[in-house]
Scaffold this motif. Structure first.
Motif, PDB file in Angstrom:
ATOM      1  N   HIS A   1       0.880  -1.213  -0.031  1.00  0.00           N
ATOM      2  CA  HIS A   1       0.086  -0.182   0.023  1.00  0.00           C
ATOM      3  C   HIS A   1       0.932   1.154   0.014  1.00  0.00           C
ATOM      4  O   HIS A   1       1.531   1.728   0.813  1.00  0.00           O
ATOM      5  N   LEU A   2       0.996   1.863  -1.329  1.00  0.00           N
ATOM      6  CA  LEU A   2       1.957   2.901  -1.114  1.00  0.00           C
ATOM      7  C   LEU A   2       1.396   3.956  -0.462  1.00  0.00           C
ATOM      8  O   LEU A   2       0.251   4.724  -0.462  1.00  0.00           O
ATOM      9  N   PRO A   3       2.246   4.906   0.649  1.00  0.00           N
ATOM     10  CA  PRO A   3       1.726   5.882   1.283  1.00  0.00           C
ATOM     11  C   PRO A   3       1.138   6.995   0.618  1.00  0.00           C
ATOM     12  O   PRO A   3       0.422   7.882   1.433  1.00  0.00           O
ATOM     13  N   SER A   4       1.554   7.348  -0.556  1.00  0.00           N
ATOM     14  CA  SER A   4       1.406   8.429  -1.266  1.00  0.00           C
ATOM     15  C   SER A   4      -0.150   8.271  -2.149  1.00  0.00           C
ATOM     16  O   SER A   4      -0.785   9.045  -2.782  1.00  0.00           O
TER      17      SER A   4
ATOM     18  N   HIS B   1      -0.578  15.055   2.247  1.00  0.00           N
ATOM     19  CA  HIS B   1       0.023  14.671   0.958  1.00  0.00           C
ATOM     20  C   HIS B   1       1.661  14.734   1.176  1.00  0.00           C
ATOM     21  O   HIS B   1       2.229  15.513   1.697  1.00  0.00           O
ATOM     22  N   HIS B   2       2.217  13.699   0.599  1.00  0.00           N
ATOM     23  CA  HIS B   2       3.877  13.634   0.654  1.00  0.00           C
ATOM     24  C   HIS B   2       4.364  14.580  -0.485  1.00  0.00           C
ATOM     25  O   HIS B   2       4.003  14.695  -1.741  1.00  0.00           O
ATOM     26  N   LEU B   3       5.650  15.055   0.024  1.00  0.00           N
ATOM     27  CA  LEU B   3       6.308  15.943  -1.189  1.00  0.00           C
ATOM     28  C   LEU B   3       7.545  15.443  -1.702  1.00  0.00           C
ATOM     29  O   LEU B   3       7.929  15.903  -2.818  1.00  0.00           O
TER      30      LEU B   3
ATOM     31  N   ARG C   1      -1.023  22.288  -5.854  1.00  0.00           N
ATOM     32  CA  ARG C   1      -0.043  21.275  -6.652  1.00  0.00           C
ATOM     33  C   ARG C   1       0.538  20.136  -5.777  1.00  0.00           C
ATOM     34  O   ARG C   1       1.387  19.652  -5.598  1.00  0.00           O
ATOM     35  N   LEU C   2      -0.678  19.671  -4.765  1.00  0.00           N
ATOM     36  CA  LEU C   2      -0.084  18.756  -3.817  1.00  0.00           C
ATOM     37  C   LEU C   2      -0.947  17.341  -4.089  1.00  0.00           C
ATOM     38  O   LEU C   2      -0.422  16.235  -3.755  1.00  0.00           O
ATOM     39  N   GLU C   3      -2.047  17.483  -4.876  1.00  0.00           N
ATOM     40  CA  GLU C   3      -2.852  16.371  -5.149  1.00  0.00           C
ATOM     41  C   GLU C   3      -2.981  16.020  -6.738  1.00  0.00           C
ATOM     42  O   GLU C   3      -3.336  17.036  -7.402  1.00  0.00           O
TER      43      GLU C   3
ATOM     44  N   HIS D   1      -3.951  10.765  -5.381  1.00  0.00           N
ATOM     45  CA  HIS D   1      -2.318  10.625  -5.266  1.00  0.00           C
ATOM     46  C   HIS D   1      -1.664  11.997  -4.785  1.00  0.00           C
ATOM     47  O   HIS D   1      -1.949  13.069  -5.308  1.00  0.00           O
ATOM     48  N   SER D   2      -0.530  11.702  -4.157  1.00  0.00           N
ATOM     49  CA  SER D   2       0.516  12.961  -3.938  1.00  0.00           C
ATOM     50  C   SER D   2       1.174  13.208  -5.265  1.00  0.00           C
ATOM     51  O   SER D   2       2.011  12.609  -5.574  1.00  0.00           O
ATOM     52  N   TYR D   3       0.797  14.461  -5.834  1.00  0.00           N
ATOM     53  CA  TYR D   3       1.420  14.735  -7.089  1.00  0.00           C
ATOM     54  C   TYR D   3       2.906  15.157  -7.025  1.00  0.00           C
ATOM     55  O   TYR D   3       3.408  14.729  -7.923  1.00  0.00           O
ATOM     56  N   GLN D   4       3.331  15.559  -5.870  1.00  0.00           N
ATOM     57  CA  GLN D   4       5.009  15.700  -5.940  1.00  0.00           C
ATOM     58  C   GLN D   4       5.902  14.729  -5.992  1.00  0.00           C
ATOM     59  O   GLN D   4       6.915  14.686  -6.473  1.00  0.00           O
ATOM     60  N   VAL D   5       5.295  13.425  -5.650  1.00  0.00           N
ATOM     61  CA  VAL D   5       6.039  12.274  -6.020  1.00  0.00           C
ATOM     62  C   VAL D   5       6.474  11.916  -7.360  1.00  0.00           C
ATOM     63  O   VAL D   5       7.281  11.473  -7.594  1.00  0.00           O
ATOM     64  N   PHE D   6       5.668  12.568  -8.117  1.00  0.00           N
ATOM     65  CA  PHE D   6       6.058  12.484  -9.564  1.00  0.00           C
ATOM     66  C   PHE D   6       7.576  13.392 -10.089  1.00  0.00           C
ATOM     67  O   PHE D   6       7.733  13.145 -11.196  1.00  0.00           O
TER      68      PHE D   6
END
Length: 250
Positions: free
Chosen positions: A38-41, A47-49, A140-142, A171-176
């Motif tokens: 289960h991905l935390p993002s 949301h994760h940065l 820009r977090l999601e 999903h947390s956008y910044q992980v991209f």
């Protein structure tokens, strides 16, 4: 062989690991142990940065299987391939054996996933531009997918589509934008499952990653006539492809 192998299933963005259930059932019947990440993002409270929480979770589950003496096949879908590569660093079978440690990652299976070089991110792999179907929040977090029925499930039944969309989460956008520091496919035997009807990562992009980015590293390929979600539309074929990557002659 099967009983000594754990298949770790890593979903892509917006997806619960339960999306793999049909494939996991097939693999378990064949004697393999399976574990789902289960991905935390995925659908987080905050949301994760960056992708560090995803990397850490994948790594934790790889290490757990390794410490039980298991060989681990990491199956990564879409975005999941990026933190999976990072998480494998130092946990491949050869490195673990040299250190006198049990288990290790024996294979990396890309399910219409991303093969990117060190220093690249998901966004940079697309030339630095957001995809037109990304719905990004003002802060820009999601990020959410605008048309998941067309992008992810274009060969699924309407019942499957409705169920799959209901299970999606933000999903947390910044992980991209997180950049990889390690390309596991350079050190770990790898297989890429080409999905011919994929509307999220078109087959031309899949082939470019394998034939150009990973040129010279011997990435094996298999093919399924499926969308971006072969684990839903073609679970039997997907499970067989994973089993072949484990060394079965089937």
């Amino acid at each position: 062989m099967a009983e000594s192998t754990t298949i770790l299933l890593v979903p892509g963005a917006w997806h619960s690991p339960d999306c793999y259930d049909l494939v996991a059932q097939q693999l378990e019947v064949a004697g393999y142990k399976t574990d789902k990440v289960h991905l935390p993002s995925f659908s987080p409270l905050n949301h994760h940065l960056d992708f560090e929480a995803d990397v850490s979770q994948i790594r934790k589950q790889i290490e757990s299987a390794c410490n039980q003496g298991q060989k681990v096949i990491v199956v990564a879908h879409s975005y999941g391939g990026i933190p999976s590569n990072e998480a494998i660093k130092g946990l491949d079978l050869k490195t673990r054996e040299q250190s006198g440690l049990p288990g290790g990652v024996s294979h990396l299976f890309f399910c219409c996933s991303f093969i990117i070089a060190e220093g690249q991110s998901l966004i940079s792999a697309f030339g630095g531009n957001d995809l037109p179907w990304f719905m990004i929040s003002e802060d820009r977090l999601e990020v959410k997918p605008a048309t998941p029925d067309e992008i992810f499930y274009n060969d699924c039944s309407q019942t499957q589509v409705d169920s799959a969309i209901a299970a999606l989460g933000p999903h947390s956008y910044q992980v991209f934008h997180s950049r990889c520091t390690y390309a596991a496919w350079k050190d770990v035997p790898s297989t890429y499952l080409y999905c011919l009807r994929d509307a999220a990562i078109p087959i031309s992009v899949q082939e470019k990653m394998v034939k150009e980015t990973a040129e010279g590293f011997g990435v094996a390929t298999q093919v399924v006539d499926a969308s971006h979600s072969p684990f839903l539309s073609k679970p039997e074929e997907t499970a067989l492809a994973i089993r072949r990557s484990a060394g079965e002659d089937i």
